[in-house]
Design an enzyme around this catalytic site. Structure first.
Site, mmCIF file in Angstrom:
data_model
loop_
_atom_site.group_PDB
_atom_site.id
_atom_site.type_symbol
_atom_site.label_atom_id
_atom_site.label_comp_id
_atom_site.label_asym_id
_atom_site.label_seq_id
_atom_site.Cartn_x
_atom_site.Cartn_y
_atom_site.Cartn_z
ATOM 1 N N LYS A 180 1.096 -1.005 -0.242
ATOM 2 C CA LYS A 180 0.079 0.164 -0.012
ATOM 3 C C LYS A 180 0.961 1.113 -0.381
ATOM 4 C CE LYS A 180 -3.552 1.749 2.799
ATOM 5 N NZ LYS A 180 -4.521 2.109 4.093
ATOM 6 N N SER A 184 -9.209 2.239 3.091
ATOM 7 C CA SER A 184 -8.572 2.929 2.505
ATOM 8 C C SER A 184 -7.091 1.917 1.185
ATOM 9 C CB SER A 184 -7.569 3.739 3.010
ATOM 10 O OG SER A 184 -6.374 3.151 3.659
ATOM 11 N N SER A 236 -10.065 -0.177 7.046
ATOM 12 C CA SER A 236 -9.403 0.186 5.691
ATOM 13 C C SER A 236 -8.867 -1.278 4.992
ATOM 14 C CB SER A 236 -8.502 0.877 5.809
ATOM 15 O OG SER A 236 -8.893 2.569 6.096
#
Lengths: 403, 403
Positions: free
Chosen positions: A53, A122, A146
């Site tokens: 990420k 996210s 997330s």
């Protein structure tokens, strides 16, 4: 070699699907990925491909945090979790799309099961890339929902370990009370291998009781009918597999912590982003700027009171789990199937568990009315990650492998 | 302007003393510091000069972490605490010397009271610079005893707030279970102003009881005679000021946590430094390399067991403080006066309190047999930083201002 042919499969998949799914911010070249995969390294993640990420530092690819403030930002070192994974043999293929600062503004990634739907956020790119077969595993982070939410929307296993079990060094902070590194894999076995690789757990694990609490939560009103169905179906499957499933009443300590978590998050975000607010306010989205305005109004006394509430809830949760002998609570991961791309979906079923800091895992179970993935969340108690993973393994086999 | 003449005094002091004390890794030019101080900024730290320990990121000066691995390392942004302080009006004058990775290898800084003595570590430069009048305030970090110990050896106020009250974003991690940003000032009033500036505390604070526990600790055998004297003398001064001082028996939960903290620190350090270990082992000192070897042997199960011990101790400490109505415990800060420069001194009186995560403050009281500073530590309970600071203010005036 098996892992080499898997890597070639994945690269083919990226090539075919990247323009549609848009899971990646930056990638190494196919050549470099193949070369790195061929250089066999002894370790539990040997031959694994890994997406990271884009809020997690990597020395060989920029870390842009989904924000124009950090475009081209090239860290000089790997985050600790990335260095640990590489040392265990993993090959980082690229950085995956995040929402701005791992908050709630949707980014470009689409749900691989339906390009008009959100992958969740996210950790949008990490969940979508694993779900689409573009990479074997991917790191995400969870501060509210997330990891679990995008895992649910994309139909993969998503795991958030006990907070602070793994280092956050080199991972961008959002709210230090809650931030936790997690990961996505296509099954529980891979998820558990990653856990052992990062924590150096030995083979033994805590006693497994075969007892799960079914917990609908104070936020149950947000659950779509398909969510009620998947909870029922999962509980039946567990019972058929010989696991005891107990209906659990709503717990008061899990009610009050919902608002307390929001107070803590806002108080911390305002201070964590002091640099960005004071130097680059014009490069921050309106949505996040408005969040900062609300956050600025929270005073220390409110924060301290919320921290006291949180602390009691953390203690109460572990006591409750221990007293009842639960390996896990079974509860929704998300309100329903992935919504359309205007939002990243609702983290209403995640906030309480993340704020407690306990390990939690999403397991895909079936498809919903629109053909999109549905699953359930299993929640453990502090430091009992291995027990939760054992329960998850059993649950997964009772559900049958998805899809 | 008063603050301007203070700044000129400080710059003169640096000019005279820097080659002896060696508190700074890098500094802004005198011209730039004067210009920044003149540019009046409204805020609680308006006109304050601030040193920043060289493990804390600054956008305008490198952050080298006391390690050849990070020579010339220039972060693109300020750590959150630095950005908050600047936003409140503080002027960063430079980066202060740290031991390697904020661990225990002595660096170049000397004790301003005696150049043959250590300033303590790991926040060596920050404590020495404030003690020597080279800067009004300075940030440090504490993972074991890295704020309280140098404050004690250098004779300044050193404060470590409740862990996680202030963000660690942009501060190098050592052991995430314990790392906390703290600061040095010459008196409690400045210390409390810094706390309010960073936390946005309003004027009100918790009820103050006027009750302090005298706690000698399980490590008392390490205390030199002058330490016993300063504890006695401080308690007498408090009682003369109308504060109740109660002798407290040794608490079992504070005994077991001493070893548990060491296990946690080692387990975490091995993982936090995964990047440095796997890429730059040759640039890490032998002392730290040997620590990594010991650390590598600690298994997850040991870590989890230590975490369980720590958690119980944290709960027990707060219950104990609440039940007894203590504003603070009064306990040694260090074994005695600053030792010679071969080590940074012993953190034996700091580990327990840091691991609990509670706020703690060092107050200078008097001079010891070698003419070096001696003082005491006041320890509070979680989230009661304002109450501890109120107690510290009262204690300081009862001691008389040092030196």
């Amino acid at each position: 070699m098996d892992s080499e042919s898997n890597v070639l499969e994945e690269l083919k998949r990226v090539n075919e699907r990247d323009s549609a799914v848009q899971a990646w911010v930056s990638r190494h070249s196919d050549e470099d990925i193949i070369k790195a995969s061929d250089a066999y390294k002894d370790g539990p993640l040997s031959g694994w491909t890994l997406g990271v990420k884009d809020v997690i530092n990597t020395y060989d690819l920029p870390t842009e945090r989904g924000s124009p403030i950090y475009v081209g930002n090239q860290p000089t070192e790997d985050a600790a979790c990335v260095a640990l994974a590489r040392d265990a043999g993993a090959v980082v293929t690229g950085k995956t799309v995040t929402t701005e600062f791992a908050l709630f503004t949707p980014n470009v990634t689409r749900n691989p099961h339906d390009l008009n739907r959100t992958p969740g956020g996210s950790s949008s790119g990490s969940a979508a890339a694993v779900a689409d077969g573009q990479v074997r595993s991917a790191f995400g982070t969870q501060t509210v929902g997330s990891v679990i939410r995008p895992a649910a929307f994309c139909g993969v296993v998503g795991f958030k370990p006990t907070r602070e079990l793994l280092p956050m060094a080199g991972v961008a902070t959002l709210s230090h009370a809650f931030d936790t590194v997690g990961w996505f894999t296509s099954d529980v076995a891979d998820c558990a291998t990653m856990f052992r690789a990062l924590s150096t757990a030995n083979a033994s694990h805590e006693s497994f009781q075969g007892r799960v609490g079914r917990y609908l939560s104070h936020q149950w009103i947000a659950a779509a009918p398909e969510t009620a169905n998947v909870v029922d179906r999962s509980c039946s499957a567990l019972m058929n597999a010989g696991i005891e499933v107990v209906d659990v009443e709503l717990q008061p300590h899990l009610e009050v912590v919902f608002d307390a978590a929001n107070t803590i998050l806002h108080y911390e975000i305002f201070r964590v982003f002091a640099w960005e607010r004071t130097h680059h306010l014009d490069l921050i989205s309106d949505l996040v700027q408005r969040m900062f305005v609300r956050a600025a109004a929270i005073e220390l006394d409110e924060y301290l009171s919320a921290q006291a509430t949180l602390r009691s809830a953390r203690e109460a949760h572990d006591q409750f789990m221990t007293t009842n002998g639960f390996d896990a609570l079974l509860t929704p991961s998300a309100p329903g199937e992935a919504p359309t791309i205007e939002t990243t979906g609702d983290s209403v079923f995640n906030r309480v568990w993340t704020s407690l800091g306990v390990p939690t895992i999403h397991l895909p179970v079936t498809s919903g009315p629109s053909g999109l993935p549905l699953g359930i969340q299993l929640v453990g108690q502090h430091w009992s990650d291995q027990r939760l993973l054992a329960a998850a393994g059993l649950a997964e086999s009772s559900f049958g492998h998805y899809p």
